[in-house]
Design a protein around this motif. Structure first.
Motif, PDB file in Angstrom:
ATOM      1  N   PRO A  38     -56.218  34.782 107.873  1.00 26.77           N
ATOM      2  CA  PRO A  38     -56.041  36.028 107.120  1.00 26.77           C
ATOM      3  C   PRO A  38     -56.075  35.842 105.607  1.00 26.77           C
ATOM      4  CG  PRO A  38     -54.423  35.895 108.868  1.00 26.77           C
ATOM      5  CD  PRO A  38     -55.095  34.546 108.787  1.00 26.77           C
ATOM      6  N   VAL A  39     -55.644  34.675 105.122  1.00 26.06           N
ATOM      7  CA  VAL A  39     -55.623  34.471 103.675  1.00 26.06           C
ATOM      8  C   VAL A  39     -56.921  33.855 103.181  1.00 26.06           C
ATOM      9  CG1 VAL A  39     -53.110  34.293 103.567  1.00 26.06           C
ATOM     10  CG2 VAL A  39     -54.464  32.224 103.849  1.00 26.06           C
ATOM     11  N   GLY A  40     -57.835  33.524 104.089  1.00 28.15           N
ATOM     12  CA  GLY A  40     -59.075  32.867 103.712  1.00 28.15           C
ATOM     13  C   GLY A  40     -60.174  33.811 103.264  1.00 28.15           C
ATOM     14  N   GLY A  41     -60.013  35.089 103.491  1.00 26.56           N
ATOM     15  CA  GLY A  41     -61.043  36.044 103.089  1.00 26.56           C
ATOM     16  C   GLY A  41     -60.443  37.164 102.269  1.00 26.56           C
ATOM     17  N   LEU A  42     -61.119  37.522 101.195  1.00 22.20           N
ATOM     18  CA  LEU A  42     -60.612  38.562 100.304  1.00 22.20           C
ATOM     19  C   LEU A  42     -60.454  39.893 101.023  1.00 22.20           C
ATOM     20  CD1 LEU A  42     -59.759  39.281  97.425  1.00 22.20           C
ATOM     21  CD2 LEU A  42     -62.169  39.789  96.927  1.00 22.20           C
ATOM     22  N   ASP A  43     -61.363  40.196 101.950  1.00 16.56           N
ATOM     23  CA  ASP A  43     -61.272  41.467 102.675  1.00 16.56           C
ATOM     24  C   ASP A  43     -60.006  41.532 103.522  1.00 16.56           C
ATOM     25  OD1 ASP A  43     -62.255  39.452 104.346  1.00 16.56           O
ATOM     26  OD2 ASP A  43     -63.966  40.626 105.067  1.00 16.56           O
ATOM     27  N   HIS A  44     -59.700  40.454 104.240  1.00 16.58           N
ATOM     28  CA  HIS A  44     -58.472  40.434 105.047  1.00 16.58           C
ATOM     29  C   HIS A  44     -57.241  40.513 104.142  1.00 16.58           C
ATOM     30  CE1 HIS A  44     -60.401  39.632 108.862  1.00 16.58           C
ATOM     31  NE2 HIS A  44     -61.008  38.557 108.379  1.00 16.58           N
ATOM     32  N   LEU A  45     -57.243  39.715 103.096  1.00 19.55           N
ATOM     33  CA  LEU A  45     -56.098  39.655 102.203  1.00 19.55           C
ATOM     34  C   LEU A  45     -55.801  41.018 101.576  1.00 19.55           C
ATOM     35  CD1 LEU A  45     -54.787  36.839 100.421  1.00 19.55           C
ATOM     36  CD2 LEU A  45     -55.538  38.517  98.780  1.00 19.55           C
ATOM     37  N   LEU A  46     -56.836  41.688 101.060  1.00 19.27           N
ATOM     38  CA  LEU A  46     -56.637  42.990 100.430  1.00 19.27           C
ATOM     39  C   LEU A  46     -56.133  44.032 101.424  1.00 19.27           C
ATOM     40  CD1 LEU A  46     -59.802  43.180  98.128  1.00 19.27           C
ATOM     41  CD2 LEU A  46     -57.407  42.963  97.388  1.00 19.27           C
ATOM     42  N   ALA A  47     -56.714  44.053 102.612  1.00 13.59           N
ATOM     43  CA  ALA A  47     -56.295  45.050 103.601  1.00 13.59           C
ATOM     44  C   ALA A  47     -54.846  44.844 104.014  1.00 13.59           C
ATOM     45  CB  ALA A  47     -57.209  44.997 104.818  1.00 13.59           C
ATOM     46  N   MET A  48     -54.442  43.594 104.214  1.00 12.25           N
ATOM     47  CA  MET A  48     -53.090  43.328 104.699  1.00 12.25           C
ATOM     48  C   MET A  48     -52.041  43.587 103.627  1.00 12.25           C
ATOM     49  SD  MET A  48     -54.043  40.222 107.202  1.00 12.25           S
ATOM     50  CE  MET A  48     -55.347  40.518 108.389  1.00 12.25           C
ATOM     51  N   VAL A  49     -52.366  43.270 102.372  1.00 14.45           N
ATOM     52  CA  VAL A  49     -51.462  43.612 101.278  1.00 14.45           C
ATOM     53  C   VAL A  49     -51.406  45.137 101.134  1.00 14.45           C
ATOM     54  CG1 VAL A  49     -51.111  43.456  98.771  1.00 14.45           C
ATOM     55  CG2 VAL A  49     -51.677  41.404 100.084  1.00 14.45           C
ATOM     56  N   ALA A  50     -52.554  45.803 101.314  1.00  8.68           N
ATOM     57  CA  ALA A  50     -52.602  47.264 101.215  1.00  8.68           C
ATOM     58  C   ALA A  50     -51.698  47.927 102.243  1.00  8.68           C
ATOM     59  CB  ALA A  50     -54.038  47.765 101.374  1.00  8.68           C
ATOM     60  N   VAL A  98     -60.364  48.166 103.831  1.00  9.69           N
ATOM     61  CA  VAL A  98     -60.002  47.940 102.427  1.00  9.69           C
ATOM     62  C   VAL A  98     -60.249  49.219 101.621  1.00  9.69           C
ATOM     63  CG1 VAL A  98     -60.511  46.578 100.355  1.00  9.69           C
ATOM     64  CG2 VAL A  98     -60.490  45.462 102.594  1.00  9.69           C
ATOM     65  N   ILE A  99     -61.413  49.824 101.846  1.00 10.12           N
ATOM     66  CA  ILE A  99     -61.767  51.034 101.103  1.00 10.12           C
ATOM     67  C   ILE A  99     -60.824  52.187 101.447  1.00 10.12           C
ATOM     68  CG2 ILE A  99     -63.558  52.784 100.764  1.00 10.12           C
ATOM     69  CD1 ILE A  99     -65.609  50.495 101.341  1.00 10.12           C
ATOM     70  N   VAL A 100     -60.648  52.444 102.732  1.00 10.95           N
ATOM     71  CA  VAL A 100     -59.848  53.601 103.154  1.00 10.95           C
ATOM     72  C   VAL A 100     -58.373  53.417 102.804  1.00 10.95           C
ATOM     73  CG1 VAL A 100     -59.053  54.923 105.156  1.00 10.95           C
ATOM     74  CG2 VAL A 100     -61.473  54.318 104.938  1.00 10.95           C
ATOM     75  N   LEU A 101     -57.804  52.247 103.107  1.00 12.09           N
ATOM     76  CA  LEU A 101     -56.389  52.044 102.788  1.00 12.09           C
ATOM     77  C   LEU A 101     -56.165  52.112 101.277  1.00 12.09           C
ATOM     78  CD1 LEU A 101     -55.488  49.214 105.324  1.00 12.09           C
ATOM     79  CD2 LEU A 101     -54.828  51.628 105.441  1.00 12.09           C
ATOM     80  N   GLY A 102     -57.086  51.520 100.507  1.00 13.82           N
ATOM     81  CA  GLY A 102     -56.974  51.607  99.059  1.00 13.82           C
ATOM     82  C   GLY A 102     -57.053  53.044  98.579  1.00 13.82           C
ATOM     83  N   ALA A 103     -57.956  53.808  99.167  1.00 16.47           N
ATOM     84  CA  ALA A 103     -58.119  55.212  98.773  1.00 16.47           C
ATOM     85  C   ALA A 103     -56.887  56.038  99.138  1.00 16.47           C
ATOM     86  CB  ALA A 103     -59.360  55.801  99.421  1.00 16.47           C
ATOM     87  N   VAL A 104     -56.325  55.801 100.312  1.00 11.83           N
ATOM     88  CA  VAL A 104     -55.114  56.534 100.721  1.00 11.83           C
ATOM     89  C   VAL A 104     -53.972  56.238  99.748  1.00 11.83           C
ATOM     90  CG1 VAL A 104     -53.342  56.718 102.524  1.00 11.83           C
ATOM     91  CG2 VAL A 104     -55.754  56.723 103.156  1.00 11.83           C
ATOM     92  N   GLY A 181     -53.410  50.831  91.841  1.00 12.61           N
ATOM     93  CA  GLY A 181     -53.618  49.649  92.675  1.00 12.61           C
ATOM     94  C   GLY A 181     -54.455  49.982  93.898  1.00 12.61           C
ATOM     95  N   GLY A 182     -54.197  51.115  94.507  1.00 14.00           N
ATOM     96  CA  GLY A 182     -54.996  51.555  95.652  1.00 14.00           C
ATOM     97  C   GLY A 182     -56.441  51.776  95.265  1.00 14.00           C
ATOM     98  N   GLY A 183     -56.652  52.352  94.095  1.00 16.02           N
ATOM     99  CA  GLY A 183     -58.013  52.555  93.602  1.00 16.02           C
ATOM    100  C   GLY A 183     -58.721  51.234  93.381  1.00 16.02           C
TER     101      GLY A 183
END
Length: 195
Positions: A38-50, A98-104, A181-183
């Motif tokens: 999960p920490v090896g890819g930016l997409d996973h990391l961003l979504a999980m922090v989001a 990543v996009i949807v959670l960030g947008a929400v 941050g979501g944006g």
């Protein structure tokens, strides 16, 4: 834990890189491989922090229900991936999360708890499927699953801690900071999609 200590821990967790001094030596640890995924890819990391940030933004029971929903459904997706059950558009689902959670988060709208749980749960299946599909053949499935579930929970905790810390530091500016941050998370997701 004091606020400054937590912020320092969160930053160190986000910028830490794995120690690769002994690659190729010995056996593959299922737990270490799972924890690192999960920490090896930016997409996973961003979504999980989001997910953690969204949980802090939602407040109430969402603080624990959203991360729990994500981890539970991610395990389901992991089992499907490890069992070679096909799931269409996995990479698009991951980047979309990543996009949807960030947008929400950026929009700052309070979702009903059930809707927020369903949203993060849906995206979690894609993340879990990727984890399960990419499990090393020499790794123990249970150890690998425990590893990626714990890493995911830790990333949720980082996001939750960041969100709650921002809220505490500046009650009036916290919603704007969380939305910004979501944006940024959504924009990173669009970049990942384009890349």
């Amino acid at each position: 834990m004091r606020r400054s200590s937590f912020v320092a821990f969160a930053i160190a967790t986000l910028v830490a890189t794995p120690a690769l001094a002994h690659t190729g030596a010995g056996t593959v640890s299922g737990f270490a491989s799972g924890f690192g995924h999960p920490v090896g890819g930016l997409d996973h990391l961003l979504a999980m922090v989001a997910v953690g940030i969204l949980a802090s933004q939602q407040g109430g029971k969402s603080i624990w229900l959203l991360p729990l929903s994500f981890v539970a459904m991610m395990i389901v997706g992991g089992i499907l991936g490890a069992a070679s059950v096909a799931l269409p558009l996995v990479e698009l689902g991951i980047v979309g999360s990543v996009i949807v959670l960030g947008a929400v988060i950026a929009l700052g709208k309070h979702l009903p708890t059930g809707a927020a749980m369903a949203l993060v749960g849906l995206f979690a299946v894609f993340h879990g499927h990727a984890h399960g599909t990419e499990m090393p053949t020499t790794a123990s499935g249970v150890e690998y699953g425990v590893g990626f579930a714990l890493a995911t929970a830790a990333l949720h905790a980082v996001g939750l801690g960041l969100g709650l810390t921002v809220k505490q530091i500046a009650q009036k500016t916290a919603p704007v900071a969380l939305r910004a941050g979501g944006g940024a998370i959504a924009a990173a997701g669009v970049f990942l999609l384009a890349a």
